[in-house]
Motif scaffolding. Structure first.
Motif, mmCIF file in Angstrom:
data_model
loop_
_atom_site.group_PDB
_atom_site.id
_atom_site.type_symbol
_atom_site.label_atom_id
_atom_site.label_comp_id
_atom_site.label_asym_id
_atom_site.label_seq_id
_atom_site.Cartn_x
_atom_site.Cartn_y
_atom_site.Cartn_z
ATOM 1 N N ARG A 1 56.359 -9.976 -1.141
ATOM 2 C CA ARG A 1 57.254 -11.077 -1.500
ATOM 3 C C ARG A 1 57.447 -11.156 -3.022
ATOM 4 O O ARG A 1 58.555 -11.380 -3.518
ATOM 5 C CB ARG A 1 56.698 -12.386 -0.953
ATOM 6 C CG ARG A 1 57.712 -13.511 -0.860
ATOM 7 C CD ARG A 1 57.128 -14.745 -0.204
ATOM 8 N NE ARG A 1 56.799 -14.511 1.194
ATOM 9 C CZ ARG A 1 55.563 -14.539 1.697
ATOM 10 N NH1 ARG A 1 54.535 -14.800 0.910
ATOM 11 N NH2 ARG A 1 55.367 -14.321 2.980
ATOM 12 N N ASP B 1 64.723 -18.674 -0.188
ATOM 13 C CA ASP B 1 64.755 -17.786 0.981
ATOM 14 C C ASP B 1 63.541 -16.862 1.015
ATOM 15 O O ASP B 1 62.981 -16.588 2.080
ATOM 16 C CB ASP B 1 66.041 -16.947 0.967
ATOM 17 C CG ASP B 1 67.282 -17.777 1.274
ATOM 18 O OD1 ASP B 1 67.135 -18.914 1.758
ATOM 19 O OD2 ASP B 1 68.396 -17.292 0.997
ATOM 20 N N LEU B 2 63.129 -16.385 -0.165
ATOM 21 C CA LEU B 2 61.968 -15.500 -0.236
ATOM 22 C C LEU B 2 60.671 -16.232 0.072
ATOM 23 O O LEU B 2 59.754 -15.668 0.676
ATOM 24 C CB LEU B 2 61.875 -14.879 -1.637
ATOM 25 C CG LEU B 2 62.372 -13.450 -1.839
ATOM 26 C CD1 LEU B 2 62.085 -12.989 -3.256
ATOM 27 C CD2 LEU B 2 61.726 -12.497 -0.840
ATOM 28 N N THR C 1 59.983 -18.416 2.135
ATOM 29 C CA THR C 1 59.723 -18.606 3.572
ATOM 30 C C THR C 1 59.887 -17.311 4.367
ATOM 31 O O THR C 1 59.816 -17.320 5.588
ATOM 32 C CB THR C 1 60.686 -19.665 4.142
ATOM 33 O OG1 THR C 1 62.048 -19.255 3.908
ATOM 34 C CG2 THR C 1 60.452 -21.013 3.479
ATOM 35 N N ARG C 2 60.098 -16.218 3.658
ATOM 36 C CA ARG C 2 60.350 -14.946 4.337
ATOM 37 C C ARG C 2 59.066 -14.377 4.926
ATOM 38 O O ARG C 2 58.017 -14.378 4.287
ATOM 39 C CB ARG C 2 60.947 -13.945 3.341
ATOM 40 C CG ARG C 2 61.319 -12.608 3.949
ATOM 41 C CD ARG C 2 62.152 -11.834 2.948
ATOM 42 N NE ARG C 2 62.540 -10.543 3.437
ATOM 43 C CZ ARG C 2 63.476 -9.796 2.856
ATOM 44 N NH1 ARG C 2 64.113 -10.257 1.789
ATOM 45 N NH2 ARG C 2 63.784 -8.613 3.341
ATOM 46 N N MET D 1 57.138 -11.144 5.945
ATOM 47 C CA MET D 1 57.155 -9.710 5.662
ATOM 48 C C MET D 1 56.597 -8.947 6.854
ATOM 49 O O MET D 1 55.461 -9.171 7.269
ATOM 50 C CB MET D 1 56.313 -9.404 4.428
ATOM 51 C CG MET D 1 56.803 -10.033 3.125
ATOM 52 S SD MET D 1 58.337 -9.293 2.521
ATOM 53 C CE MET D 1 57.821 -7.613 2.209
ATOM 54 N N GLU E 1 59.032 -3.319 6.689
ATOM 55 C CA GLU E 1 59.610 -3.733 5.410
ATOM 56 C C GLU E 1 58.654 -3.439 4.261
ATOM 57 O O GLU E 1 59.063 -2.966 3.191
ATOM 58 C CB GLU E 1 59.910 -5.234 5.469
ATOM 59 C CG GLU E 1 60.786 -5.763 4.361
ATOM 60 C CD GLU E 1 61.158 -7.211 4.592
ATOM 61 O OE1 GLU E 1 62.187 -7.640 4.042
ATOM 62 O OE2 GLU E 1 60.426 -7.921 5.308
#
Length: 221
Positions: A11, A190-191, A193-194, A196, A200
Motif C-alpha cells: 500500500r 481509496d488506497l 481501504t484497499r 492487497m 497484486e
C-alpha cells in the motif's frame, strides 16, 4: 490475501509510486506554465543544458557536473532525442553536448515517474514556492521502500512512512490547485481501504526489482 506486513508495504509503495507522481506532474505543469512556457516541451528545451549537466559524465562547457542526484541516461532519453544538427555553440569537450538533443515533440509530464519528477523539480524548478523538504521526504521514503531488505513494513514504520508521505504530497497538491488537492485526497483515501491480494503484491515486487536493476546498472556505468 497478503499478510498485514506485506499489505502495508504494498500500500505504501502504491502511495509513493502511483499517487505521488500524479501530483508531482501537476506541480511541474503548474511551474512551467507560471514560467511562461506554453508546454513542457518548450520548458525542457529551455532547461536542457542544466539537465545535461547532471546526466553527462563529460560536460559540454567544462563546468563540473552536479551529480549529487544524477540523471540516468535512460531518464534523459525519455525527455530528449538526438538531432542531426551541428553544435549550435562552442562546446569544448567534443562528442555529445546538449546542442545535439531536442526535447521530444509532443512530450507531456506523463512520461515522468516518481524519481524523474523529483529530479526535475529539484534541479529546474528553483525559485518557485515549492517546499523542497517535501520533495526530499518523498524521495527518501521511495528509496527506503525500493531498497528494503524485505517487502514488509511493521505497523510503526508503516504509520510513519504513510503520515510523512501523505503530509508532503497533500501540501504540494494544495500549492497547485484545489482540484489537484481534492483528486489527491481521493486517491489516498481509496488506497487506505484497499485490500492487497497476493497477485497484486507479486506484480509490485517485479516493478521494485526492475527499479533496483536499473539503478545498479546506472551506478556501475
Amino acid at each position: 490475501m497478503a499478510n498485514l506486513d506485506e499489505a502495508r508495504y504494498g500500500r505504501t509503495c502504491l502511495l509513493v509510486l502511483n499517487v505521488c507522481p500524479f501530483t508531482l506532474r501537476h506541480v511541474i505543469d503548474d511551474y512551467f506554465t507560471k514560467q511562461g512556457s506554453p508546454d513542457i516541451q518548450d520548458f525542457l528545451e529551455k532547461n536542457k543544458h542544466d539537465l545535461y549537466h547532471i546526466m553527462a559524465k563529460k560536460c559540454c562547457c567544462r563546468l563540473i557536473p552536479s551529480r549529487v542526484t544524477p540523471m540516468y541516461r535512460s531518464q534523459w532519453d525519455l525527455l530528449y532525442k538526438r538531432n542531426l544538427l551541428p553544435c549550435k555553440g562552442k562546446c569544448s569537450m567534443g562528442g555529445d553536448c546538449p546542442c545535439k538533443f531536442d526535447a521530444i515533440p509532443g512530450i507531456t509530464s506523463d512520461v515522468m515517474d516518481i524519481t524523474l519528477c523529483c529530479l526535475v523539480i529539484k534541479n529546474i524548478c528553483q525559485g518557485a514556492a515549492i517546499n523542497m523538504t517535501r520533495i526530499d521526504k518523498i524521495r527518501d521514503i521511495r528509496n527506503k521502500l525500493i531498497h528494503a531488505s524485505s517487502a514488509t513494513l511493521d505497523e510503526p514504520t508503516y504509520n510513519g512512512y504513510w503520515s510523512d508521505v501523505k503530509t508532503a504530497i497533500l501540501d504540494l497538491a494544495n500549492m497547485v490547485s484545489p482540484t489537484v488537492h481534492t483528486d489527491t485526497v481521493k486517491m489516498i483515501q481509496d488506497l487506505e481501504t484497499r485490500v492487497m491480494n497476493r497477485y497484486e503484491l507479486e506484480e509490485l515486487k517485479k516493478v521494485i526489482v526492475t527499479f533496483q536493476k536499473v539503478e545498479e546498472v546506472c551506478i556501475i556505468e
